[in-house]
Write a protein that holds these residues in place. Structure first.
Motif, short mmCIF file in Angstrom:
data_model
loop_
_atom_site.label_atom_id
_atom_site.label_comp_id
_atom_site.label_asym_id
_atom_site.label_seq_id
_atom_site.Cartn_x
_atom_site.Cartn_y
_atom_site.Cartn_z
N ILE A 53 0.84 -1.21 0.00
CA ILE A 53 0.00 0.00 0.00
C ILE A 53 0.87 1.26 0.00
O ILE A 53 0.65 2.20 -0.77
CB ILE A 53 -0.94 -0.01 1.23
N ALA A 54 1.89 1.27 0.88
CA ALA A 54 2.77 2.44 0.96
C ALA A 54 3.48 2.68 -0.36
O ALA A 54 3.60 3.83 -0.81
CB ALA A 54 3.78 2.25 2.09
N GLU A 55 3.93 1.62 -1.01
CA GLU A 55 4.63 1.77 -2.29
C GLU A 55 3.68 2.30 -3.36
O GLU A 55 4.07 3.16 -4.18
CB GLU A 55 5.23 0.44 -2.72
N PHE A 56 2.46 1.81 -3.38
CA PHE A 56 1.48 2.30 -4.36
C PHE A 56 1.24 3.80 -4.19
O PHE A 56 1.26 4.56 -5.18
CB PHE A 56 0.16 1.53 -4.20
N PHE A 57 1.00 4.23 -2.95
CA PHE A 57 0.74 5.65 -2.72
C PHE A 57 2.00 6.49 -2.92
O PHE A 57 1.93 7.65 -3.32
CB PHE A 57 0.14 5.87 -1.33
N ARG A 58 3.15 5.91 -2.64
CA ARG A 58 4.42 6.62 -2.85
C ARG A 58 4.56 7.01 -4.32
O ARG A 58 5.01 8.12 -4.64
CB ARG A 58 5.57 5.72 -2.40
N GLN A 59 4.16 6.13 -5.20
CA GLN A 59 4.25 6.41 -6.63
C GLN A 59 3.15 7.36 -7.10
O GLN A 59 3.24 7.92 -8.19
CB GLN A 59 4.16 5.10 -7.42
N SER A 60 2.12 7.55 -6.26
CA SER A 60 0.99 8.39 -6.65
C SER A 60 1.13 9.83 -6.18
O SER A 60 0.33 10.68 -6.57
CB SER A 60 -0.32 7.80 -6.07
N ILE A 61 2.10 10.10 -5.31
CA ILE A 61 2.22 11.43 -4.70
C ILE A 61 3.38 12.17 -5.36
O ILE A 61 4.54 11.82 -5.17
CB ILE A 61 2.46 11.33 -3.18
N SER A 62 3.07 13.20 -6.07
CA SER A 62 4.10 14.01 -6.72
C SER A 62 4.64 15.06 -5.75
O SER A 62 3.88 15.83 -5.17
CB SER A 62 3.50 14.71 -7.95
N GLY A 63 5.95 15.05 -5.56
CA GLY A 63 6.58 16.06 -4.72
C GLY A 63 6.47 15.82 -3.23
O GLY A 63 6.89 16.64 -2.43
N SER A 64 5.90 14.69 -2.84
CA SER A 64 5.78 14.36 -1.42
C SER A 64 6.32 12.95 -1.20
O SER A 64 6.78 12.29 -2.13
CB SER A 64 4.33 14.48 -0.96
N SER A 65 6.26 12.47 0.03
CA SER A 65 6.88 11.18 0.33
C SER A 65 6.08 10.41 1.37
O SER A 65 5.30 10.99 2.13
CB SER A 65 8.32 11.39 0.83
N ILE A 66 6.32 9.10 1.40
CA ILE A 66 5.76 8.23 2.42
C ILE A 66 6.88 7.41 3.03
O ILE A 66 7.70 6.82 2.32
CB ILE A 66 4.69 7.27 1.84
#
Length: 302
Positions: A53-66
């Protein structure tokens, strides 16, 4: 550009985590967001799932991080909150429990008020809260207003018009660090203790000037131990007895009555009717007239 750490404690609730992360991604605020998830010793299957889940959202957030922190053992919510406190890197902080969600304008509205406060007096020890929707699982939403223009100590102890929920908050990182760590003796209600300490240290809570809700609390009593809830309330009462006593004997007795009725509610909602009756009897002894009025309005439902 302002930077914000969003701190998310998690335990065995990947669906709830997805709900929360989606709500962060949908924010209209355009600053840089660093999301930190601290898992409190979930099962192996869940840990595997939240890494995906974290990796999926990491790739979805431009300019931010998880960032994801995994604990080998379950240490409890206050310990996990302390792990998150130690992880803070940004200038500003907001909290979001896995399973709850923000509405899209939450951060924008709170940063707007915080900016006004910083311009006028400097933010200092300031937290920005907001109104929220209270939604029992399977039920309808109900708007809850946070009323901050009052004696905040008294209001927090009463827990009716100003409630101690971290996921409503945004503030400068230092305003959270200054309170110190969460009390790890409080598996429940550590938020209330933290809020009381914040106000005791000179902190001020402000509310966004709007009647709208800006987040939603998905509420359930299922699986929560009535004795644990009552023990945590007792510890908070003992820790802050001087503050309770400031408002007089009747106030203290009413707070003890409310603590027993809350424990009775948790017991009832988990099918422990004998336990609920014992707590109701204790509540009756503290405030008999209040209990009789409760019976008239609600019967034996806590």
């Amino acid at each position: 550009m302002r930077t914000l750490d969003v701190l998310i404690p998690h335990y065995n609730d990947p669906d709830g985590l997805i709900l929360s992360l989606r709500s962060v991604l949908c924010q209209t605020w355009c600053g840089r967001v660093r999301i930190v998830i601290a898992d409190d010793g979930s099962s192996k299957d869940v840990k595997d799932a939240i890494q995906v889940i974290a990796e999926f959202f990491r790739q979805s957030i431009s300019g931010s991080s998880i960032e994801l922190t995994l604990s080998e053992t379950n240490r409890g919510r206050p310990y996990t909150r302390n792990v998150l406190l130690d992880s803070i890197q940004s200038d500003y902080v907001a909290w979001l429990d896995a399973g709850d969600e923000w509405y899209p304008e939450k951060l924008s509205a709170q940063f707007k008020l915080l900016g006004t406060t910083e311009t006028a007096t400097g933010a200092g020890l300031t937290w920005i809260t907001c109104n929220y929707d209270w939604r029992w699982v399977g039920g309808k939403k109900r708007l809850i207003r946070q009323r901050t223009r009052q004696d905040q100590h008294k209001a927090l102890l009463m827990g009716a018009s100003l409630r101690a929920y971290l996921w409503t908050l945004l503030g400068p990182a230092e305003a959270f660090r200054s309170v110190g760590y969460f009390d790890e003796r409080l598996p429940r209600m550590q938020d209330l203790d933290y809020f009381i300490r914040f106000v005791s240290h000179g902190g001020v809570i402000l509310n966004v000037d709007s009647d709208k809700p800006f987040c939603v609390y998905h509420k359930s009593d299922l699986g929560r131990d009535a004795h644990e809830i009552r023990a945590c309330n007792a510890l908070i009462y003992d820790k802050h007895r001087v503050i309770f006593q400031r408002y007089g004997e009747k106030f203290c007795k009413m707070r003890l009555y409310k603590m027993d009725m809350l424990a009775a509610r948790f017991a009832q909602n988990n099918g422990e009717n004998d336990v609920a009756r014992r707590y109701m009897l204790r509540a009756f002894r503290n405030r008999p007239f209040a209990f009789v009025n409760h019976l008239k309005q609600n019967g034996f439902k806590a």
